[in-house]
Design an enzyme around this catalytic site. Sequence first.
Site, PDB file in Angstrom:
ATOM      1  CG  PHE A 373      -0.722  -0.033   2.481  1.00 21.76           C
ATOM      2  CD1 PHE A 373      -0.215   1.082   3.099  1.00 21.76           C
ATOM      3  CD2 PHE A 373      -0.933  -1.178   3.237  1.00 21.76           C
ATOM      4  CE1 PHE A 373       0.092   1.059   4.442  1.00 21.76           C
ATOM      5  CE2 PHE A 373      -0.619  -1.208   4.575  1.00 21.76           C
ATOM      6  CZ  PHE A 373      -0.093  -0.085   5.185  1.00 21.76           C
ATOM      7  CG  HIS A 374       3.990   2.668   2.271  1.00 21.99           C
ATOM      8  ND1 HIS A 374       3.508   1.800   3.206  1.00 21.99           N
ATOM      9  CD2 HIS A 374       4.056   3.880   2.889  1.00 21.99           C
ATOM     10  CE1 HIS A 374       3.315   2.433   4.352  1.00 21.99           C
ATOM     11  NE2 HIS A 374       3.634   3.711   4.194  1.00 21.99           N
ATOM     12  NE  ARG A 437      -0.114  -4.686   7.959  1.00 21.80           N
ATOM     13  CZ  ARG A 437      -1.332  -4.384   7.470  1.00 21.80           C
ATOM     14  NH1 ARG A 437      -2.099  -5.343   6.937  1.00 21.80           N
ATOM     15  NH2 ARG A 437      -1.784  -3.158   7.486  1.00 21.80           N
ATOM     16  NE  ARG A 438      -1.761  -2.571  11.141  1.00 25.39           N
ATOM     17  CZ  ARG A 438      -3.063  -2.606  10.950  1.00 25.39           C
ATOM     18  NH1 ARG A 438      -3.757  -3.666  11.225  1.00 25.39           N
ATOM     19  NH2 ARG A 438      -3.692  -1.546  10.499  1.00 25.39           N
TER      20      ARG A 438
HETATM   21 FE1  HAS Z   1      -4.601  -3.646  -2.258  1.00 21.42          FE
HETATM   22  C1  HAS Z   1      -4.211  -4.947   0.930  1.00 21.42           C
HETATM   23  C2  HAS Z   1      -5.524  -6.701  -3.434  1.00 21.42           C
HETATM   24  C3  HAS Z   1      -5.186  -2.277  -5.396  1.00 21.42           C
HETATM   25  C4  HAS Z   1      -4.450  -0.484  -0.924  1.00 21.42           C
HETATM   26  N1  HAS Z   1      -4.371  -2.867  -0.368  1.00 21.42           N
HETATM   27  C5  HAS Z   1      -4.201  -3.574   0.811  1.00 21.42           C
HETATM   28  C6  HAS Z   1      -4.046  -2.668   1.911  1.00 21.42           C
HETATM   29  C7  HAS Z   1      -4.163  -1.393   1.392  1.00 21.42           C
HETATM   30  C8  HAS Z   1      -4.349  -1.541  -0.029  1.00 21.42           C
HETATM   31  C9  HAS Z   1      -4.130  -0.087   2.171  1.00 21.42           C
HETATM   32  O1  HAS Z   1      -6.356  -9.406  -2.279  1.00 21.42           O
HETATM   33  C10 HAS Z   1      -3.787  -3.062   3.354  1.00 21.42           C
HETATM   34  C11 HAS Z   1      -5.000  -3.122   4.205  1.00 21.42           C
HETATM   35  C12 HAS Z   1      -4.608  -3.474   5.608  1.00 21.42           C
HETATM   36  O2  HAS Z   1      -4.228  -2.566   6.363  1.00 21.42           O
HETATM   37  O3  HAS Z   1      -4.639  -4.668   5.957  1.00 21.42           O
HETATM   38  N2  HAS Z   1      -5.182  -4.368  -4.083  1.00 21.42           N
HETATM   39  C13 HAS Z   1      -5.504  -5.651  -4.344  1.00 21.42           C
HETATM   40  C14 HAS Z   1      -5.855  -5.801  -5.762  1.00 21.42           C
HETATM   41  C15 HAS Z   1      -5.750  -4.541  -6.317  1.00 21.42           C
HETATM   42  C16 HAS Z   1      -5.349  -3.661  -5.251  1.00 21.42           C
HETATM   43  C17 HAS Z   1      -6.276  -7.048  -6.463  1.00 21.42           C
HETATM   44  N3  HAS Z   1      -4.761  -1.755  -3.014  1.00 21.42           N
HETATM   45  C18 HAS Z   1      -5.003  -1.419  -4.317  1.00 21.42           C
HETATM   46  C19 HAS Z   1      -5.055   0.014  -4.447  1.00 21.42           C
HETATM   47  C20 HAS Z   1      -4.855   0.523  -3.177  1.00 21.42           C
HETATM   48  C21 HAS Z   1      -4.674  -0.613  -2.290  1.00 21.42           C
HETATM   49  C22 HAS Z   1      -5.301   0.756  -5.740  1.00 21.42           C
HETATM   50  C23 HAS Z   1      -4.809   1.911  -2.695  1.00 21.42           C
HETATM   51  C24 HAS Z   1      -4.979   2.981  -3.394  1.00 21.42           C
HETATM   52  N4  HAS Z   1      -4.776  -5.467  -1.420  1.00 21.42           N
HETATM   53  C25 HAS Z   1      -5.217  -6.587  -2.074  1.00 21.42           C
HETATM   54  C26 HAS Z   1      -5.325  -7.693  -1.111  1.00 21.42           C
HETATM   55  C27 HAS Z   1      -4.960  -7.191   0.137  1.00 21.42           C
HETATM   56  C28 HAS Z   1      -4.629  -5.801  -0.090  1.00 21.42           C
HETATM   57  C29 HAS Z   1      -5.738  -9.067  -1.359  1.00 21.42           C
HETATM   58  C30 HAS Z   1      -4.923  -7.954   1.479  1.00 21.42           C
HETATM   59  C31 HAS Z   1      -3.579  -8.455   1.769  1.00 21.42           C
HETATM   60  C32 HAS Z   1      -3.541  -9.114   3.116  1.00 21.42           C
HETATM   61  O4  HAS Z   1      -3.365 -10.341   3.154  1.00 21.42           O
HETATM   62  O5  HAS Z   1      -3.679  -8.457   4.150  1.00 21.42           O
HETATM   63  C33 HAS Z   1      -6.079  -4.194  -7.770  1.00 21.42           C
HETATM   64  O6  HAS Z   1      -7.034  -3.155  -7.802  1.00 21.42           O
HETATM   65  C34 HAS Z   1      -4.904  -3.814  -8.581  1.00 21.42           C
HETATM   66  C35 HAS Z   1      -5.253  -3.667 -10.047  1.00 21.42           C
HETATM   67  C36 HAS Z   1      -4.215  -2.872 -10.779  1.00 21.42           C
HETATM   68  C37 HAS Z   1      -3.661  -3.186 -11.950  1.00 21.42           C
HETATM   69  C38 HAS Z   1      -2.598  -2.288 -12.525  1.00 21.42           C
HETATM   70  C39 HAS Z   1      -3.026  -1.511 -13.759  1.00 21.42           C
HETATM   71  C40 HAS Z   1      -1.965  -0.544 -14.146  1.00 21.42           C
HETATM   72  C41 HAS Z   1      -2.157   0.744 -14.509  1.00 21.42           C
HETATM   73  C42 HAS Z   1      -0.955   1.622 -14.814  1.00 21.42           C
HETATM   74  C43 HAS Z   1      -0.724   1.809 -16.285  1.00 21.42           C
HETATM   75  C44 HAS Z   1       0.536   2.578 -16.514  1.00 21.42           C
HETATM   76  C45 HAS Z   1       0.738   3.463 -17.512  1.00 21.42           C
HETATM   77  C46 HAS Z   1       2.046   4.171 -17.605  1.00 21.42           C
HETATM   78  C47 HAS Z   1      -0.266   3.774 -18.527  1.00 21.42           C
HETATM   79  C48 HAS Z   1      -4.055  -4.395 -12.686  1.00 21.42           C
HETATM   80  C49 HAS Z   1      -3.502   1.343 -14.632  1.00 21.42           C
HETATM   81  C50 HAS Z   1       2.898   3.457 -18.600  1.00 21.42           C
HETATM   82  C51 HAS Z   1       4.110   4.208 -18.953  1.00 21.42           C
HETATM   83  C52 HAS Z   1       5.307   3.663 -19.188  1.00 21.42           C
HETATM   84  C53 HAS Z   1       6.386   4.551 -19.604  1.00 21.42           C
HETATM   85  C54 HAS Z   1       5.595   2.211 -18.979  1.00 21.42           C
END
Ligand code: HAS
Length: 551
Positions: A373-374, A437-438
């Site tokens: 999340f950082h 963590r924590r």
């Molecule tokens: Fe997460 C835990 C799964 C996205 C924040 N997440 C956390 C926690 C936070 C957090 C704060 O399944 C901790 C909570 C705690 O205190 O316990 N997360 C995901 C998944 C995604 C995801 C599947 N998380 C986020 C985002 C956050 C965030 C966004 C904050 C803003 N997360 C988890 C899971 C946990 C978790 C488990 C629990 C873990 C545990 O066991 O405790 C998805 O939404 C991610 C999808 C993103 C993509 C990337 C697409 C890329 C893009 C960039 C394109 C770049 C360009 C530039 C165009 C598929 C859009 C290109 C240019 C060039 C020059 C190369």
Amino acid sequence: MNIKSALPKKDASLTMAHMWVAFISLLIGGLMGLLQTFVRTGKITLPFGIDYYQILTVHGVILALVLTTFFIIGFQFALMSKTVGMSNGQRKWGWIAFWIMLLGTTATAIMILLGKASVLYTFYAPLAAHPIFYFGLTFVVVGSWVACFVNFHQLFKWKKQNPGEKSPLLAFMVVINMAIWFIATLGVAATVLIQFIPWSLGLVDEINILVSRTLFWYFGHPLVYFWLLPAYMAWYGIIPKIIGGKIFSDGLARLAFILFLLFSIPVGFHHQLLEPGIDPFWKYIQVVLTFAVAIPSLLTAFSMFAVFESAGRAKGERSLFGWFKALPWKDVRFLAPMVGMIAFIPAGAGGLVNASNQLNLVVHNTIWVTGHFHLTLATTVILTFFGISYWLIPVLTGRKLDAKTNRLGIMQTIVWTLGMFIMSGSMHIAGLLGAPRRSSFSEYNGSEQAVEWIGYQYAQAIGGSILFIGILLMMYTFFYMTFSAPKGIEEFPIAEEEIDADTTPMIFENWRLWIGIAVVLIAFAYTIPFIDIIQNSPPGAPPFQWPIGRS
Ligand code: HAS
Ligand code: CU
């Protein structure tokens, strides 16, 4: 509209009030983060008996909840004012929302600072805080609901005045984000009002822990999209303008946001995969839905590449990667969010690792998750927010984004990227080696396994110190933009569509349909497991107060 500024002055003041709270929070929260990384080296003990978990609570609450909520709601008010307008009545309610949220924040902060609410930002039971902490949170949520309804009313009124017309893209996006927020916060409001407040007041003896965590994560996952979507608003609706391009596809952008509305809520179990008491079948269903919610982010990645490439081609670049050169790398309004986007590629991949049942076993409750999340929140989202601030604060204060602001911003972006790369990178690795963590412990009494982690914990302190320099730079830039930058009218960049763009299907504006499907999906994913959790629950838990001990 007041022609002397890019935004009506009264609306600008409302957003600026939110920005003040957000940036002061950044300073306080960042300082706490620095102290944490020092403690984790095992070489430094906090003075005056300050407790590690107390500062960790300040850090999490003030950055993840206060900074984000105030920045987002303030930014969204500005977007709404710019695209659909804000009436006197709406502005008055906007201020009421602000003051209710601030009152709640202050109450919560006082309790944490008094050491009576060292419960971390997830306030997991059976850790119990002073009742005022929970009342404070309630006020923050209620205030944000007022802001939701102001935004809903703004779009509703605009639609009535412009029958049959497509709503402005950014206003549409704000309303989606606030709809997600409203539906999600119902869960946290339920656990706080029905469970935590009576329990902390001593009106009931025990709390059902699994119910409270399930209601928390029903809110906690959509919370991360509530942070992310304003960044996406800037990527879809503002960045094309900054790079001299056009919106790639208005319809695709709306579709991505609708998919977030549908899939961001029924997925909370991916934070509870290792918790007993939830039927594995329903964990499986919610993991499938979690993978579904990655799709709109993949659409976003596609769309951004398309914007960059078509802007480059319009400028005459013909080679495969020529567009890369044509991007305005020296414009901080572009550079900061762009680094955020690049960081989101590994950050999102890490999210998919977390969501995979078997891999979650390896990373859950390790500092890998903190690394995750950082990268997502503290890099992708925050760098985009900083990128927004460089033009938004001048717009609000009637000043110009001058060369000095741009230079400071570029330096800030570089410092932040470097600090976060070191800190988040070492968190990821240490997490894979099993570092929890924590935890205020570092050396675990000389345990052999902990020795492997220490080097990475030093690296975290180095990264954290660099990041703190980044925060000081950002604060300096904030004050400079607010008080000293040259007066003038700064552009409020809003991207436009191509003249010959395809028309967007009007079904995207069928709110009843989309909210209806979202509710059905939530009911599907949660009803049966929730009944199961309640019917088969173990005995509840009495409150446990840290650091005093069992009450
Ligand atoms: Fe997460 C835990 C799964 C996205 C924040 N997440 C956390 C926690 C936070 C957090 C704060 O399944 C901790 C909570 C705690 O205190 O316990 N997360 C995901 C998944 C995604 C995801 C599947 N998380 C986020 C985002 C956050 C965030 C966004 C904050 C803003 N997360 C988890 C899971 C946990 C978790 C488990 C629990 C873990 C545990 O066991 O405790 C998805 O939404 C991610 C999808 C993103 C993509 C990337 C697409 C890329 C893009 C960039 C394109 C770049 C360009 C530039 C165009 C598929 C859009 C290109 C240019 C060039 C020059 C190369
Ligand atoms: Cu999640």
